[in-house]
Design a protein around this motif. Structure first.
Motif, PDB file in Angstrom:
ATOM      1  N   GLU A 294      46.016  37.366  35.071  1.00 17.67           N
ATOM      2  CA  GLU A 294      45.127  38.525  35.219  1.00 17.67           C
ATOM      3  C   GLU A 294      43.688  38.227  34.820  1.00 17.67           C
ATOM      4  O   GLU A 294      42.770  39.042  35.074  1.00 17.67           O
ATOM      5  CB  GLU A 294      45.661  39.700  34.377  1.00 17.67           C
ATOM      6  CG  GLU A 294      45.514  39.537  32.858  1.00 17.67           C
ATOM      7  CD  GLU A 294      46.556  38.616  32.248  1.00 17.67           C
ATOM      8  OE1 GLU A 294      46.444  38.322  31.049  1.00 17.67           O
ATOM      9  OE2 GLU A 294      47.481  38.198  32.977  1.00 17.67           O
TER      10      GLU A 294
ATOM     11  N   GLU B  93      40.759  38.597  37.348  1.00 18.91           N
ATOM     12  CA  GLU B  93      40.232  39.917  37.700  1.00 18.91           C
ATOM     13  C   GLU B  93      38.905  40.214  36.996  1.00 18.91           C
ATOM     14  O   GLU B  93      38.158  41.084  37.427  1.00 18.91           O
ATOM     15  CB  GLU B  93      41.264  40.996  37.351  1.00 18.91           C
ATOM     16  CG  GLU B  93      42.574  40.868  38.129  1.00 18.91           C
ATOM     17  CD  GLU B  93      43.589  41.901  37.699  1.00 18.91           C
ATOM     18  OE1 GLU B  93      43.244  42.761  36.860  1.00 18.91           O
ATOM     19  OE2 GLU B  93      44.729  41.855  38.199  1.00 18.91           O
ATOM     20  N   ARG B  94      38.625  39.493  35.914  1.00 18.05           N
ATOM     21  CA  ARG B  94      37.373  39.741  35.188  1.00 18.05           C
ATOM     22  C   ARG B  94      36.392  38.578  35.353  1.00 18.05           C
ATOM     23  O   ARG B  94      35.501  38.374  34.533  1.00 18.05           O
ATOM     24  CB  ARG B  94      37.655  39.988  33.700  1.00 18.05           C
ATOM     25  CG  ARG B  94      38.459  41.270  33.462  1.00 18.05           C
ATOM     26  CD  ARG B  94      38.515  41.658  31.997  1.00 18.05           C
ATOM     27  NE  ARG B  94      37.184  41.764  31.432  1.00 18.05           N
ATOM     28  CZ  ARG B  94      36.599  40.810  30.698  1.00 18.05           C
ATOM     29  NH1 ARG B  94      37.235  39.686  30.432  1.00 18.05           N
ATOM     30  NH2 ARG B  94      35.397  40.987  30.221  1.00 18.05           N
TER      31      ARG B  94
ATOM     32  N   ARG C 106      35.446  38.052  47.511  1.00 16.99           N
ATOM     33  CA  ARG C 106      36.289  38.104  46.315  1.00 16.99           C
ATOM     34  C   ARG C 106      35.869  39.296  45.474  1.00 16.99           C
ATOM     35  O   ARG C 106      34.751  39.350  44.969  1.00 16.99           O
ATOM     36  CB  ARG C 106      36.120  36.831  45.493  1.00 16.99           C
ATOM     37  CG  ARG C 106      36.881  35.641  46.029  1.00 16.99           C
ATOM     38  CD  ARG C 106      38.294  35.629  45.488  1.00 16.99           C
ATOM     39  NE  ARG C 106      38.984  34.368  45.774  1.00 16.99           N
ATOM     40  CZ  ARG C 106      40.106  34.003  45.217  1.00 16.99           C
ATOM     41  NH1 ARG C 106      40.685  34.785  44.308  1.00 16.99           N
ATOM     42  NH2 ARG C 106      40.682  32.870  45.528  1.00 16.99           N
ATOM     43  N   ASP C 107      36.750  40.264  45.340  1.00 19.10           N
ATOM     44  CA  ASP C 107      36.508  41.442  44.518  1.00 19.10           C
ATOM     45  C   ASP C 107      35.188  42.116  44.879  1.00 19.10           C
ATOM     46  O   ASP C 107      34.286  42.245  44.052  1.00 19.10           O
ATOM     47  CB  ASP C 107      36.512  41.051  43.037  1.00 19.10           C
ATOM     48  CG  ASP C 107      36.565  42.262  42.118  1.00 19.10           C
ATOM     49  OD1 ASP C 107      36.869  43.369  42.607  1.00 19.10           O
ATOM     50  OD2 ASP C 107      36.280  42.104  40.912  1.00 19.10           O
TER      51      ASP C 107
END
Length: 541
Positions: A413, A416-417, A465-466
């Motif tokens: 995870e 995600e940051r 990406r994101d």
């Protein structure tokens, strides 16, 4: 004093709602920025007038983290970033060898770990293409150097060669070196040797390539983040060739190497302090120091609080006990401190060191920085805002075309940051954008594109990406101009186009505000102006 009038354009002043249609320059400064009629009334006789013909004017870009001589040097090397397989890399090396059969050494730059089979480059892979002369290939992130068998022989690297403090030599199961040097092993073996056989003439050519490239890209200011004696001398010679002036405003951070000896480390800080007093022209200033606390995520050398997806961990290049006295001494000497910290453990240690120095040395205005912050712990942005520490980040490092290996190494995870620019904006920390050239392309407009889209400026076939983490176009431009300049000591009158500020600006063909952010990839720089003087002109105005 000469006045220059620019009318009939769309001038982005560097503020959210800051637009103008004309500006008046007197000497090196902006005298007026606003509407056409008022600008004309204030202009007076005997002026130089330019019709912008609706073109967009932006504040000059400040590349707030770059490596100037290295960038110019890289522009003269074999380019490997878009070679996406060992076969393609070998083809380029063969072509370069054929193009210069008298060369005694072959230099390349920009290769990516995910372009290598299994992510593990070996000397044998290069030997298959160029076995007869030493080959040195710097990784895209400039934290590893891939060399061939001839280069290992030239450097004297054998199984008996010890790993240096803060680095390592890749070895096979029998302990034999395989051709990859990580971190300080690359610095102390490959880069130190190549520097020793590089002449002043070579460095002068590199500086001229760099200055020309930045002028054409609309970059009016830069922060060199690893200046040394050779680089300083090369920049000084470039200024001397121009009567003391450069086409780029340079602020520099002196590179501090962890020698393992506290006294030697502090002596480097003292040298930086001396230079900050001696080297302080409007065009070239030494303003601080730079320390590299950890490596990079692609090579699993960035310091994380939890292991990488492959189970490995990396230690700090600067242990806490060695880091603290250097940061305290630099802060006491009123030097701006820039700390390379890519992993969350490294950025936490960096902030601890800065806060400790602030407590010991007492209250006063400071402008310290943390560089990269690719993956930082939750709460880091808020702590940086409280301490007044700048977040210096590079959107081009988040380009999806070079992201896959980064994500695979970090895993879970945490991805995600990644590159959490919005966290710093929301926390109220100063966010300064840059390119870290030559670890990434130096061009300013594609850098802004990545920040405003999270899409690739290198290869459109890669999906964003994101994209929800992207900034607005205005925000991205502000962080690359006004805020990037604000991160630099002594650059308070730059980065925005308002009366009284320096006349540093760029005129572009194409309007990304009206035509869409994708226009940043095709827009071209028409003119770059530094201190009221044109340093690049495409001759279309």
């Amino acid at each position: 004093m000469t006045r220059s009038l620019f009318t009939g354009g769309r001038i982005f002043t560097g503020f959210e709602d800051g637009w103008a249609e004309a500006m008046l320059i007197e000497g090196e400064e902006l005298l007026y920025v606003g509407d056409n009629d008022t600008a004309v009334r204030h202009a007076g006789p005997d002026i130089s007038a330019t019709d912008l013909a609706g073109r967009v004017v932006l504040p000059g870009f400040t590349d707030a983290h770059t490596h100037l001589v290295m960038m110019g040097d890289a522009l003269g090397r074999v380019q490997l970033t878009d070679a996406r397989s060992v076969d393609q890399i070998q083809q380029r090396l063969r072509a370069a060898r054929k193009a210069d059969p008298t060369a005694t050494r072959l230099l390349g730059t920009g290769w990516l770990f995910d372009s290598i089979d299994g992510g593990l480059p070996t000397a044998a892979m290069i030997d298959a293409a160029v076995p007869d002369i030493p080959v040195y290939l710097d990784a895209n992130d400039y934290h590893s150097c891939w060399i061939n068998t001839a280069a290992m022989a030239e450097l004297g690297i054998t199984a008996a060669t010890e790993d240096p403090l803060g680095g390592s030599i890749s070895r096979d199961q029998d302990g034999q070196p395989t051709g990859l040097l990580y971190e300080t092993a690359a610095q102390q073996h490959a880069w130190a040797y190549v520097a020793s056989v590089t002449t002043d003439s070579d460095r002068d050519q590199a500086v001229e390539r760099m200055l020309s490239a930045y002028a054409e890209a609309g970059v009016t200011g830069a922060v060199d983040m690893a200046l040394d004696e050779l680089g300083l001398a090369a920049l000084q010679r470039a200024a001397m060739r121009r009567g003391g002036r450069l086409p780029l405003r340079v602020a520099a951070h002196w590179f501090i190497e962890n020698t393992g000896d506290d006294a030697a480390n502090l002596a480097q800080v003292q040298r930086a302090a001396e230079l900050s007093i001696i080297i302080r022209s409007p065009w070239l200033r030494v303003v601080g120091i730079k320390l590299v606390l950890d490596g990079v995520i692609d090579a699993c050398t960035a310091a994380l609080s939890q292991p990488y997806s492959n189970g490995s961990s990396a230690e700090l290049i600067w242990p806490v006990e060695a880091l603290a006295p250097v940061v305290v001494a630099a802060d006491a000497a009123d030097l701006q401190i820039a700390l390379h910290a890519i992993g969350d453990r490294a950025s936490t240690v960096a902030l601890d060191a800065i806060e400790n120095a602030m407590q010991l040395n007492g209250e006063r205005e400071r402008r310290h920085r943390i560089e990269h912050l690719e993956y930082a712990a939750p709460g880091t942005a808020e702590r940086m805002a409280r301490l007044g520490v700048t977040a210096s980040m590079q959107p081009v490092h988040a380009d999806p075309a070079i992201f896959d290996n980064w994500a695979a190494m970090l895993g879970d995870e945490r991805v995600e940051r990644a590159f959490a620019w919005r966290e710093y904006v929301d926390a109220g920390a100063l966010l300064a954008f840059s390119t870290d050239a030559p670890t990434a392309p130096y061009a300013a407009l594609p850098n802004v594109y990545v920040a405003a889209t999270r899409a690739s400026a290198l290869d459109a076939s890669f999906a964003p990406r994101d994209p929800a983490a992207a900034l607005t176009l205005t925000q991205a431009l502000v962080h690359a101009t006004r805020d990037a300049a604000a991160s630099v000591v002594g650059a308070e009158n730059r980065g925005s186009l308002v009366a009284g500020n320096a006349a540093d600006f760029v005129i572009i063909n194409g309007d990304p505000f009206e035509q869409g952010v994708d226009k940043l990839l095709s827009a071209t720089v028409v003119r770059t102006v530094v201190a009221g003087e044109s340093v690049y002109d495409a001759a279309v105005l």
